[in-house]
Design an enzyme around this catalytic site. Structure first.
Site, mmCIF file in Angstrom:
data_model
loop_
_atom_site.group_PDB
_atom_site.id
_atom_site.type_symbol
_atom_site.label_atom_id
_atom_site.label_comp_id
_atom_site.label_asym_id
_atom_site.label_seq_id
_atom_site.Cartn_x
_atom_site.Cartn_y
_atom_site.Cartn_z
ATOM 1 N N ASP A 226 30.753 79.687 23.417
ATOM 2 C CA ASP A 226 30.117 80.145 24.663
ATOM 3 C C ASP A 226 30.433 79.221 25.838
ATOM 4 O OD1 ASP A 226 28.111 81.885 26.040
ATOM 5 O OD2 ASP A 226 27.045 79.976 26.259
ATOM 6 N N TYR B 296 29.465 75.867 34.291
ATOM 7 C CA TYR B 296 29.384 74.621 33.522
ATOM 8 C C TYR B 296 30.384 73.600 34.057
ATOM 9 C CZ TYR B 296 26.562 77.309 30.169
ATOM 10 O OH TYR B 296 25.583 78.089 29.569
ATOM 11 N N TRP C 50 19.902 80.707 23.460
ATOM 12 C CA TRP C 50 20.288 79.357 23.885
ATOM 13 C C TRP C 50 19.156 78.338 23.783
ATOM 14 C CZ3 TRP C 50 18.080 77.285 28.434
ATOM 15 C CH2 TRP C 50 17.585 78.171 29.399
ATOM 16 N N GLY D 8 24.383 73.343 20.651
ATOM 17 C CA GLY D 8 25.089 72.422 21.545
ATOM 18 C C GLY D 8 25.040 71.046 20.907
HETATM 19 N N1 LIG Z 1 22.599 81.466 29.426
HETATM 20 C C1 LIG Z 1 22.035 80.365 29.842
HETATM 21 O O1 LIG Z 1 21.412 80.324 30.908
HETATM 22 C C2 LIG Z 1 22.169 79.116 29.021
HETATM 23 C C3 LIG Z 1 21.409 77.989 29.355
HETATM 24 C C4 LIG Z 1 21.557 76.860 28.561
HETATM 25 C C5 LIG Z 1 22.427 76.857 27.480
HETATM 26 N N2 LIG Z 1 23.175 77.961 27.203
HETATM 27 C C6 LIG Z 1 24.124 77.984 26.073
HETATM 28 O O2 LIG Z 1 23.496 77.583 24.881
HETATM 29 C C7 LIG Z 1 24.152 76.451 24.339
HETATM 30 C C8 LIG Z 1 23.164 75.596 23.609
HETATM 31 O O3 LIG Z 1 22.148 75.143 24.514
HETATM 32 P P1 LIG Z 1 21.643 73.648 24.463
HETATM 33 O O4 LIG Z 1 22.803 72.737 24.517
HETATM 34 O O5 LIG Z 1 20.561 73.486 25.455
HETATM 35 O O6 LIG Z 1 21.065 73.630 22.947
HETATM 36 P P2 LIG Z 1 20.019 72.691 22.248
HETATM 37 O O7 LIG Z 1 20.313 72.801 20.797
HETATM 38 O O8 LIG Z 1 18.634 73.010 22.656
HETATM 39 O O9 LIG Z 1 20.353 71.218 22.763
HETATM 40 C C9 LIG Z 1 21.550 70.603 22.418
HETATM 41 C C10 LIG Z 1 21.448 69.109 22.649
HETATM 42 O O10 LIG Z 1 20.483 68.534 21.757
HETATM 43 C C11 LIG Z 1 20.987 67.322 21.199
HETATM 44 N N3 LIG Z 1 21.255 67.571 19.774
HETATM 45 C C12 LIG Z 1 21.889 68.650 19.227
HETATM 46 N N4 LIG Z 1 21.926 68.556 17.889
HETATM 47 C C13 LIG Z 1 21.319 67.410 17.570
HETATM 48 C C14 LIG Z 1 21.052 66.784 16.333
HETATM 49 N N5 LIG Z 1 21.415 67.320 15.179
HETATM 50 N N6 LIG Z 1 20.392 65.587 16.345
HETATM 51 C C15 LIG Z 1 20.001 65.034 17.531
HETATM 52 N N7 LIG Z 1 20.235 65.576 18.731
HETATM 53 C C16 LIG Z 1 20.893 66.772 18.755
HETATM 54 C C17 LIG Z 1 22.275 67.018 21.964
HETATM 55 O O11 LIG Z 1 21.969 66.314 23.160
HETATM 56 P P3 LIG Z 1 22.007 64.703 23.297
HETATM 57 O O12 LIG Z 1 22.729 64.138 22.127
HETATM 58 O O13 LIG Z 1 22.691 64.469 24.591
HETATM 59 O O14 LIG Z 1 20.568 64.298 23.348
HETATM 60 C C18 LIG Z 1 22.761 68.404 22.335
HETATM 61 O O15 LIG Z 1 23.651 68.424 23.418
HETATM 62 C C19 LIG Z 1 24.838 75.796 25.560
HETATM 63 O O16 LIG Z 1 25.907 74.978 25.207
HETATM 64 C C20 LIG Z 1 25.279 77.020 26.321
HETATM 65 O O17 LIG Z 1 26.467 77.542 25.753
HETATM 66 C C21 LIG Z 1 23.042 79.085 27.958
#
Ligand SMILES: NC(=O)c1ccc[n+]([C@@H]2O[C@H](COP(=O)([O-])OP(=O)(O)OC[C@H]3O[C@@H](n4cnc5c(N)ncnc54)[C@H](OP(=O)(O)O)[C@@H]3O)[C@@H](O)[C@H]2O)c1
Length: 332
Positions: free
Chosen positions: A49, A54, A207, A288
Site C-alpha cells: 500500500d 506519503y 490501517w 507498517g
Molecule cells: N488510508 C489512510 O488514511 C492511512 C492512514 C495511515 C496508514 N495507512 C496505511 O496503513 C499502513 C499501516 O499503518 P500504520 O503504520 O499506522 O500501522 P501500525 O501497525 O498501527 O503502526 C506501525 C508502526 O508501529 C511500530 N511497530 C510495528 N510493528 C511493531 C512490532 N512488532 N513491535 C514494535 N513496534 C512495532 C512501528 O513504528 P516505530 O518502530 O517507529 O515505533 C511501525 O511503523 C500504512 O503504512 C499505510 O499504508 C493508511
C-alpha cells in the site's frame, strides 16, 4: 499466509499486507525498504500500500525501486496508491477530475508501473461533486491506469452515494474502503459500514492495526527513542495518543492486555493483529514497520491465530469495553 477476496470481487489479497506511511523516506531508506518488502513478500504478502502524499511521493519512488530490484512478477503483486494530497497548487489537492488524472499519472511514474491494482480516494472531498469523482475514477480504470477503485475514510453515506451513482450510470462502482481499524477504533468498521458489506459487497483494507505502535505495548513505560511517537514531525500523533485523557485510558487497557497475551502465548503485536484478522469483514490488515524484525514479528501473527479463541476474544472484549452497540430490535 491466507488470501481473502477483496469484497465482492475476484481479487485475492494477502490477509496481512504491508504499507509505507511514516516509514519509507522518513525512517526507512531504499535498502531497508527492500529488506522489509522482501521479508513480507517471502511471508506471502502480495498487497503493498502507498499514497501520493506519503513523504510527498518519495515513498512511491522507494517502493518502485524495490519492486524493480526484486524482479517480482507484476501479476504476483497487488499495488495501491491513494490520491488526494498531491502538492501545494490550487489543483494539486482533492478529488477533481484534473487532480485524479494528474495525480494518478504522476504516481504511476514514481512507482514505475503502468497501473495500480487499487486506486483510492484518500479522503472525501467536500468541494468536488461525488459524481465528478466517480466519473474520474471510472476513467482511470477505462484508461487502464487502475483495476479497482475505492475510498478511504469516507462515511457510509458517501460510499453509498458514489456506489448508487456509478450503478445508475453504468460506471465502475467503488469496491473497497480503507478505514482505520484496531482495538481502539471500531465504530466505522463494526457499525457504520455494517449494511455495506451485504448490500454492495464492500471490502476493507484496514490501517493502523497497532494504533501506531500503542498496541505493541512499547509505550507502556515511556517513549522509546526513535519510535514513531518520538518523531518530532509526528508530535501531533504523540499528543493524540499519549497526552490526552483518552490516550492515557487506552494505555491503561494495553497494560491489562499484556498479561492476557502472555497467558495465551502470543506477543502483544500478534494479539492486536490477530484481533483485526478475526473480523470477517476485514479483507486485509495493512501492517507498517520501521525495521525488519517488526515485519517478521507481525507476519508471524498469521500462524498463531488459533491461540486467540472465542474465550480469549471475550476476555479482550471485557478489557476493551468499547464494543459498538448492536442494532436495536424494536420488536423486542
Ligand atoms: N488510508 C489512510 O488514511 C492511512 C492512514 C495511515 C496508514 N495507512 C496505511 O496503513 C499502513 C499501516 O499503518 P500504520 O503504520 O499506522 O500501522 P501500525 O501497525 O498501527 O503502526 C506501525 C508502526 O508501529 C511500530 N511497530 C510495528 N510493528 C511493531 C512490532 N512488532 N513491535 C514494535 N513496534 C512495532 C512501528 O513504528 P516505530 O518502530 O517507529 O515505533 C511501525 O511503523 C500504512 O503504512 C499505510 O499504508 C493508511
Amino acid at each position: 499466509m491466507q488470501y481473502r477476496f477483496l469484497g465482492r470481487s475476484g481479487l485475492k489479497v494477502s490477509a496481512l499486507s504491508f504499507g509505507s506511511w511514516v516509514t519509507f523516506g522518513e525512517q526507512v531508506d531504499t535498502d531497508l525498504a527492500y529488506d522489509q518488502m522482501k521479508t513480507a513478500y517471502d511471508a506471502g504478502v502480495n498487497f503493498f500500500d502507498n499514497a501520493e502524499a506519503y513523504e510527498m511521493g518519495k515513498s512511491e519512488v522507494i517502493m518502485g525501486k524495490v519492486i524493480k530490484k526484486a524482479g517480482w512478477k507484476r501479476s504476483d503483486l497487488v499495488l495501491s496508491t491513494k490520491i488526494f494530497w498531491g502538492g501545494d497548487g490550487p489543483n494539486d489537492t482533492g478529488l477533481s477530475f484534473k487532480h485524479i488524472k494528474e495525480g494518478t499519472e504522476a504516481a504511476l511514474e514514481r512507482l514505475q508501473t503502468d497501473y495500480v491494482d487499487l486506486l483510492f480516494c484518500h479522503r472525501p472531498d467536500l468541494y468536488t461533486p461525488i459524481e465528478e469523482t466517480v466519473w474520474a475514477m471510472n476513467q482511470m480504470i477505462s484508461e487502464g491506469k487502475a483495476l479497482y477503485w475505492g475510498t478511504s475514510e469516507w462515511s457510509a453515506e458517501q460510499i453509498r452515494k458514489a456506489y448508487d451513482f456509478a450503478k445508475q450510470e453504468h460506471l465502475r462502482p467503488p469496491l473497497m474502503e480503507q478505514p482505520q481499524y484496531n482495538m481502539f477504533h471500531r465504530d466505522r468498521v463494526e457499525k457504520e459500514y455494517r449494511m455495506l458489506y451485504e448490500d454492495i459487497g464492500l471490502g476493507t483494507t484496514i490501517w493502523s492495526p497497532l494504533a501506531s505502535g500503542l498496541l505493541t505495548g512499547k509505550y507502556n513505560d515511556g517513549i522509546p527513542e526513535g519510535s514513531r511517537l518520538d518523531l518530532e514531525k509526528y508530535s501531533w500523533l504523540r499528543k493524540q495518543l499519549l497526552e490526552t485523557e483518552e490516550g492515557r485510558a487506552k494505555l491503561k487497557k494495553v497494560k491489562k492486555l499484556a498479561p492476557l497475551a502472555d497467558d495465551i502465548g502470543v506477543t502483544m503485536p500478534q494479539l492486536a493483529l490477530i484481533w483485526c484478522l478475526k473480523n470477517e469483514n476485514v479483507s486485509t490488515v495493512i501492517t507498517g514497520a520501521s525495521n525488519v524484525k517488526q515485519v517478521e514479528q507481525n507476519m508471524s501473527a498469521i500462524d498463531n491465530m488459533d491461540k486467540v479463541d472465542d474465550a480469549a476474544m471475550e476476555r479482550i472484549e471485557e478489557i476493551l469495553a468499547n464494543k459498538p452497540g448492536e442494532e436495536q430490535d424494536w420488536r423486542g
